[in-house]
Enzyme design. Sequence first.
Site, PDB file in Angstrom:
ATOM      1  N   MET A 227      41.976  60.199  53.345  1.00  0.00           N
ATOM      2  CA  MET A 227      41.417  59.036  52.626  1.00  0.00           C
ATOM      3  C   MET A 227      40.833  58.054  53.653  1.00  0.00           C
ATOM      4  O   MET A 227      41.513  57.705  54.612  1.00  0.00           O
ATOM      5  CB  MET A 227      42.548  58.370  51.840  1.00  0.00           C
ATOM      6  CG  MET A 227      42.080  57.351  50.852  1.00  0.00           C
ATOM      7  SD  MET A 227      43.353  56.941  49.643  1.00  0.00           S
ATOM      8  CE  MET A 227      44.579  56.154  50.647  1.00  0.00           C
ATOM      9  N   HIS A 228      39.605  57.659  53.439  1.00  0.00           N
ATOM     10  CA  HIS A 228      39.004  56.708  54.379  1.00  0.00           C
ATOM     11  C   HIS A 228      38.003  55.744  53.745  1.00  0.00           C
ATOM     12  O   HIS A 228      37.524  54.830  54.400  1.00  0.00           O
ATOM     13  CB  HIS A 228      38.284  57.467  55.513  1.00  0.00           C
ATOM     14  CG  HIS A 228      37.001  58.106  55.055  1.00  0.00           C
ATOM     15  ND1 HIS A 228      36.983  59.303  54.373  1.00  0.00           N
ATOM     16  CD2 HIS A 228      35.719  57.705  55.138  1.00  0.00           C
ATOM     17  CE1 HIS A 228      35.743  59.619  54.064  1.00  0.00           C
ATOM     18  NE2 HIS A 228      34.951  58.668  54.515  1.00  0.00           N
ATOM     19  N   ARG A 229      37.647  55.953  52.467  1.00  0.00           N
ATOM     20  CA  ARG A 229      36.598  55.111  51.858  1.00  0.00           C
ATOM     21  C   ARG A 229      37.046  53.654  51.812  1.00  0.00           C
ATOM     22  O   ARG A 229      38.172  53.363  51.376  1.00  0.00           O
ATOM     23  CB  ARG A 229      36.312  55.532  50.423  1.00  0.00           C
ATOM     24  CG  ARG A 229      35.860  56.920  50.288  1.00  0.00           C
ATOM     25  CD  ARG A 229      34.411  57.051  49.911  1.00  0.00           C
ATOM     26  NE  ARG A 229      34.061  58.435  50.127  1.00  0.00           N
ATOM     27  CZ  ARG A 229      32.951  58.857  50.699  1.00  0.00           C
ATOM     28  NH1 ARG A 229      32.036  57.997  51.088  1.00  0.00           N
ATOM     29  NH2 ARG A 229      32.731  60.130  50.879  1.00  0.00           N
ATOM     30  N   ARG A 263      40.212  54.153  60.366  1.00  0.00           N
ATOM     31  CA  ARG A 263      40.086  52.995  59.474  1.00  0.00           C
ATOM     32  C   ARG A 263      41.350  52.839  58.624  1.00  0.00           C
ATOM     33  O   ARG A 263      41.876  51.740  58.455  1.00  0.00           O
ATOM     34  CB  ARG A 263      38.871  53.175  58.549  1.00  0.00           C
ATOM     35  CG  ARG A 263      38.776  52.124  57.454  1.00  0.00           C
ATOM     36  CD  ARG A 263      37.756  52.519  56.395  1.00  0.00           C
ATOM     37  NE  ARG A 263      36.379  52.326  56.815  1.00  0.00           N
ATOM     38  CZ  ARG A 263      35.703  51.171  56.726  1.00  0.00           C
ATOM     39  NH1 ARG A 263      36.283  50.101  56.245  1.00  0.00           N
ATOM     40  NH2 ARG A 263      34.465  51.088  57.110  1.00  0.00           N
ATOM     41  N   ASP A 307      39.185  61.599  49.409  1.00  0.00           N
ATOM     42  CA  ASP A 307      37.987  60.888  48.960  1.00  0.00           C
ATOM     43  C   ASP A 307      36.771  61.308  49.786  1.00  0.00           C
ATOM     44  O   ASP A 307      35.747  60.645  49.784  1.00  0.00           O
ATOM     45  CB  ASP A 307      38.214  59.361  48.969  1.00  0.00           C
ATOM     46  CG  ASP A 307      38.505  58.808  50.352  1.00  0.00           C
ATOM     47  OD1 ASP A 307      38.401  59.545  51.358  1.00  0.00           O
ATOM     48  OD2 ASP A 307      38.851  57.609  50.438  1.00  0.00           O
TER      49      ASP A 307
END
Length: 390
Positions: A227-229, A263, A307
């Site tokens: 997940m990084h969005r 992130r 994501d």
Amino acid sequence: MKIISVVGARPNFMKIAPFMHEVIKYNKEHKNKVEHLLVHTGQHYDDRMSKAFFKALNIPEADINLGIGSGTHAEQVGNTMIAFEKVLMNERPDWVIVLGDVNATLACSVTAKKLHIKVCHIEAGLRSGDERMPEEINRLVTDRLSDLLLTPDTLSIENLKKEGVPDSKIKFVGNIMIDTLESNREQASNLQISKIIEENIIAGQVFPFSKSPLLHVPQSPFALMTMHRPSNVDKKEILEPIIRFLLDEVIEDMPIIWPIHPRTQKQLQTFDLWEEVLANKDLILLHPLGYHEMLKLNMEAKIMLTDSGGLQEECTVLGTPCLTLRWNTERPITLREHGGASVLVGNNIERIREEYQNTLKLNRTPERPELWDGHTAKRCLDAIINQNEA
Ligand code: UD1
């Protein structure tokens, strides 16, 4: 013909590898007819996010690295344009090739067009319809400016036609990332999951490794998470419930392996969630993985939660049942209603829970959309050569 290809961030590296190999092959057969330079904008700069992929995928080092690094969108795009303009003035290529939808794609297509250099976009025509996504803006601008639009599927062709792009600029070539998947499948399948974990585990985790059920993988199922969005990780009120769902529910069924994006790690630290996640012995946090390591985990996972657009595509071809932690996707061909392996669950926990339970009952069913056949890079290069000579 002189070509400059541009990469900037991790998802570009899997796409440029087969194209570079195709150029090298073509040049061997055609007396170096294509002069090719690779430019790396340097948006992703950590070894694990960049250098490792060049090595694993056998991509020659970039001829020029712009060293842009992180920053706001305007900083990344602006700094890339300033640096790339100098490269173009010196090199004067016939074509600039851009890939995907990252900030480098936008910055370099705009810069090239302003200097009257032709632009080819590999992975053209994808649309999420969501202009709050930075990638959607990058896709829209790049496709509007490109002289040659190479599409991964037929739905993308329809999107471009609706926007008024003439047929003569569009060519259906298939998904170039699947070239990389196919040529690395065997090497990945020979890796050992316990070794991947040992070599990439983030320090400070207190789970009793010798007793880990993962030493018996693939017999024991595991979930794979990425997940990084910004829309999922930049707000505590969205990120925290997802973490709670993982810790309170998923790990009751099986351990989770989570190669974590820089992130996301930063955000978990900022929101005071990092220590708790690190301390949970069934949530195994890994550094960002190499290409083969991630592919191996994807081949063996019981379920994927992600994501990432690229992983949605790889899940389709490998058949991994996938929950896509987004409300929309620019890659509808990867959804179950179009024959793919994934379902959109957004970041609402009720919806994630419901689809998680449904998805656990599914078996792996690989699917191959049209022209996702491992030969897309050749079609890309042929299209560029034909367009150049037309
Ligand atoms: C970028 C792409 C996204 C892609 C993703 C895959 C854009 C708009 N976004 O998002 O489409 O899915 O890459 O990874 O281009 N960082 C590091 N080390 C690195 C790279 C980044 O620590 O090597 C940190 C940066 O300092 C920054 C954060 O990670 O704080 C985000 O990096 P950035 O390049 O801005 O965007 P991504 O979220 O990676």
